[in-house]
Scaffold this motif. Structure first.
Motif, short mmCIF file in Angstrom:
data_model
loop_
_atom_site.label_atom_id
_atom_site.label_comp_id
_atom_site.label_asym_id
_atom_site.label_seq_id
_atom_site.Cartn_x
_atom_site.Cartn_y
_atom_site.Cartn_z
N GLN A 4 0.82 -1.20 0.00
CA GLN A 4 0.00 0.00 0.00
C GLN A 4 0.86 1.26 0.00
O GLN A 4 0.42 2.30 -0.44
CB GLN A 4 -0.91 -0.02 1.22
N GLN A 69 -9.30 2.93 -2.64
CA GLN A 69 -9.09 4.16 -1.88
C GLN A 69 -10.00 5.28 -2.38
O GLN A 69 -10.55 6.05 -1.58
CB GLN A 69 -7.62 4.57 -1.97
N THR A 120 -14.38 -1.68 4.54
CA THR A 120 -14.00 -1.49 5.94
C THR A 120 -13.66 -2.81 6.62
O THR A 120 -12.93 -2.84 7.61
CB THR A 120 -15.13 -0.81 6.74
N PRO A 123 -8.91 -5.00 5.74
CA PRO A 123 -7.85 -4.03 6.05
C PRO A 123 -6.92 -3.72 4.88
O PRO A 123 -6.44 -2.60 4.75
CB PRO A 123 -7.10 -4.69 7.20
N PRO A 127 -5.28 1.84 3.21
CA PRO A 127 -4.12 1.99 4.08
C PRO A 127 -4.52 2.29 5.51
O PRO A 127 -5.49 3.00 5.76
CB PRO A 127 -3.37 3.17 3.45
N LYS A 128 -3.76 1.75 6.47
CA LYS A 128 -4.09 1.92 7.88
C LYS A 128 -4.18 3.39 8.26
O LYS A 128 -5.08 3.81 9.01
CB LYS A 128 -3.04 1.22 8.74
N GLY A 129 -3.27 4.19 7.75
CA GLY A 129 -3.29 5.62 8.07
C GLY A 129 -4.54 6.30 7.57
O GLY A 129 -5.10 7.17 8.24
N GLU A 130 -5.02 5.91 6.38
CA GLU A 130 -6.22 6.51 5.83
C GLU A 130 -7.45 6.10 6.63
O GLU A 130 -8.35 6.91 6.87
CB GLU A 130 -6.39 6.12 4.36
N ALA A 131 -7.50 4.83 7.04
CA ALA A 131 -8.62 4.36 7.84
C ALA A 131 -8.70 5.13 9.16
O ALA A 131 -9.78 5.51 9.62
CB ALA A 131 -8.49 2.87 8.10
N LEU A 132 -7.53 5.39 9.75
CA LEU A 132 -7.48 6.15 11.00
C LEU A 132 -7.95 7.59 10.76
O LEU A 132 -8.70 8.15 11.58
CB LEU A 132 -6.07 6.15 11.57
#
Length: 205
Positions: A4, A69, A120, A123, A127-132
């Motif tokens: 990612q 994304q 959702t 995972p 990207p983890k950062g975008e989900a956060l």
């Protein structure tokens, strides 16, 4: 598995025709992800469903991750807008009605946007950062709602309240996903009442 971190971003369309093509591709991607699942879906299937060439799809979305994304970004913006609509009307409602509206918001949105659920729950699709970032933006929207609904409430309590409300909304979604039963209906009623009483506590803090 594709990284990612190195996935190239989607290319933004410049003209109306390009915007329409991207909308068609994303709609096809949403349907494909729901039907096949994110992992099994292919770029070839997405292009075919949209009635487009694979080259046209790659022109805007160089990878499947870029498609996911972009799709998730659109879903997130729509969800922020719905919370904003509640914020604009929250002063008209009592805490009981506001609790019901908040509980239904996530449940209705996930039912109406099934590809949001698919993405959702995988995972690797976002990207983890975008989900956060999305989770924190939702919380910020809830902070705005609560601060407007309960003016004068200390900032720390507003932030804590938004966190509690967000997790109760997520609990409502998880509960809704269970098999329909008398127990589920009773639990849904109790969850709404719990949020109602919590909002009453905030109002009287």
């Amino acid at each position: 598995m594709p990284s990612q971190k190195t996935s190239p971003p989607a290319r933004a369309p410049q003209r109306k025709r390009g915007h329409e093509r991207v909308a068609s591709l994303l709609s096809a991607a949403a349907d494909t992800f729901v039907e096949k699942g994110y992992d099994a879906a292919t770029m070839t299937e997405i292009a075919a469903r949209a009635g487009a060439s694979i080259g046209s799809l790659y022109q805007f979305f160089p990878t499947k991750e870029a498609v996911a994304q972009a799709l998730m970004g659109g879903h997130a913006e729509a969800l922020y807008a719905r919370i904003g609509q509640l914020t604009a009307r929250a002063a008209q409602w009592g805490n009981d009605e506001l609790a019901g509206q908040l509980i239904r918001l996530f449940v209705d949105f996930r039912r109406q946007q099934p590809s949001f659920v698919v993405l959702t729950e995988v995972p690797a699709s976002v990207p983890k950062g975008e989900a956060l970032t999305i989770r924190m933006r939702i919380r910020d929207e809830l902070i705005g709602l609560l601060s407007g609904r309960y003016p004068g409430l200390p900032t720390a309590q507003v932030r804590a309240g938004a966190t509690v409300v967000q997790y109760m909304m997520k609990a409502a979604v998880a509960l809704h996903a269970e098999t329909a039963s008398t127990a589920r209906t009773t639990a849904q009623t109790q969850l709404r009442r719990t949020l109602w009483l919590y909002l009453d506590d905030l109002a009287n803090a």
